[in-house]
Enzyme design. Structure first.
Site, PDB file in Angstrom:
ATOM      1  CG  HIS A 173      -1.956  -1.024   1.257  1.00  0.00           C
ATOM      2  ND1 HIS A 173      -1.691  -2.310   1.627  1.00  0.00           N
ATOM      3  CD2 HIS A 173      -3.278  -0.963   0.941  1.00  0.00           C
ATOM      4  CE1 HIS A 173      -2.811  -3.016   1.558  1.00  0.00           C
ATOM      5  NE2 HIS A 173      -3.782  -2.227   1.141  1.00  0.00           N
ATOM      6  CG  ASP A 225      -4.115  -5.973  -3.743  1.00  0.00           C
ATOM      7  OD1 ASP A 225      -5.128  -5.325  -3.439  1.00  0.00           O
ATOM      8  OD2 ASP A 225      -3.354  -6.466  -2.901  1.00  0.00           O
TER       9      ASP A 225
END
Length: 410
Positions: free
Chosen positions: A212, A283
């Protein structure tokens, strides 16, 4: 299997009819099926609804920010129902509902309590996995959510892993235990017609960093056994879909691209070596492991050429720019038109997506398809009759004019 094939064919037929009857561009709709997006707020977003209605989006994702704070179950059900009703092709309505920290449907909103995969694994039997798997699946089914991005089949091989081990997201460091518990979790979802997606391929368990926030390189920590859960579950028929990870593994990808953007990883390993021919989700393409190192166009190009079917743009990560549907559509369409990506490559993903969508509540989907097909065929027949009537009128008018002309000449 045959029933599923019939529904696939019906979906494709419906798609063709809708393109013909509504003047839509088939490439745009195929591209739309490759996009999964988030939406703002706790109510139906009019812009997203229009994108869904126009076939520019094939999947949506639910985050905690989308959960209405009061009367949550019914209010969220209304949201998913509204989007689904607007879709020309059934939507994937998705969520990350693993349990524990990765838990959008929290008990404070009135949803059943959930626990982490690691906590489930502490029980002396599989009953904990079965109970929480069924509790999750039945809740999702009631809400109209048809894909859960779970279970995590990463191995908890690095106890200091900031994204997996720290939050108890993996069942175990032992691959055989992961296979056993993931299978039971998936079985409970299948009882309620909810699809699942394994993650994070080809293995995030040994990482030391969070994708992230930036690049996570597992070149020196990744182990071959991290592929074993995928291989076993694919071989046993328990894999509906797979989600890629953005980890870098130069042992698998010499150029150092994240797994999501790697042909060596997705096509070479997942498809050719492990023989998975189903849908591959990315993702979130807005994680900083992608956005800080690749431009939007380059990331999209590499992902599609690598073998990805559905790209996720959540617009949910702080510090990432907003990626609009029209912008992503335009990029992909332009690449097809200039030959960077072949239309046959888009067709490959479209067929995989249609095949998976055929599994969504088979009876309900079949019924809605029949209804949609009947309606579209009726509209086409009416249009054809109208064209014929106008043609007959013109011919009749022409005949009268000829008769009048002959009469005047005589």
């Amino acid at each position: 299997m045959q029933k599923g094939l019939v529904v696939v064919l019906a979906l494709v037929l419906l798609f063709n009819y809708q393109v013909m009857s509504q003047g839509r561009d088939s490439l745009d709709i195929k591209i739309g099926q490759m996009l999964l997006i988030g939406f703002p707020g706790t109510q139906v977003d009019t812009a997203v609804l229009e994108e869904v209605r126009n076939g520019k989006v094939g999947s949506i994702i639910i985050f905690e920010k989308n959960i209405p704070p009061t009367n949550s179950f019914v209010a969220l059900k209304k949201i998913t129902w509204t989007y689904q009703q607007a879709a020309p092709i059934p939507l994937f309505v998705t969520i990350d509902q693993e349990g524990g920290k990765v838990n959008r449907l929290k008990s404070k909103y009135g949803f059943p309590n959930s626990i982490t995969a690691a906590a489930m694994a502490k029980a002396t039997s599989l009953d904990s996995v079965r109970f929480y798997g069924e509790s999750t699946a039945s809740t999702l089914a009631g809400l109209g959510i048809n894909i859960n991005f779970a279970p995590v089949v990463d191995l908890s091989s690095n106890p200091t892993n900031p994204i997996i081990a720290k939050h108890g997201r993996a069942f175990s460091a032992n691959e055989d235990s992961v296979i056993l518990m993931a299978t039971e979790f998936i079985k409970q979802h299948r009882k309620y017609g909810v699809l699942t997606s394994l993650k994070h391929f080809p293995g995030h368990g040994s990482s030391k960093d969070d994708t992230h926030l930036g690049i996570a390189d597992v070149t020196n920590t990744w182990e071959e056994r991290e592929l074993k859960p995928y291989q076993a579950l694919i071989d046993s028929g328990y894999v509906d879909a797979v989600m890629t990870s953005h980890i870098v593994n130069k042992r698998l990808e010499p150029d150092g691209h994240p797994g999501t953007l790697s042909d060596d990883v997705i096509t070479g390993i997942l498809r050719n070596r492990l023989h998975f021919n189903g849908v591959v989700f990315t993702d979130d393409m807005q994680m900083h492991a992608i956005t800080k190192h690749y431009g939007l166009e380059e990331a999209i190009k590499l992902a599609i050429l690598a073998g990805v079917d559905i790209m996720t743009f959540s617009n949910n990560i702080s510090g990432s720019d907003q990626r609009t549907v029209d912008k992503v559509h335009g990029i992909i369409r332009s690449m097809v038109q200039n030959g960077t990506i072949s239309e046959s490559r888009i067709d490959e993903s479209f067929r995989r997506i249609m095949k998976l969508k055929a599994q969504l509540g088979a009876k309900d989907v079949t019924a809605s398809l029949k209804e949609s097909l009947a309606k579209t065929q009726s509209e086409l027949a009416a249009a054809q009759n109208s064209v014929k009537e106008n043609r007959d009128k013109r011919e009749e008018t022409g005949k009268k004019k000829k008769k009048k002309s002959k009469k005047n000449k005589s």
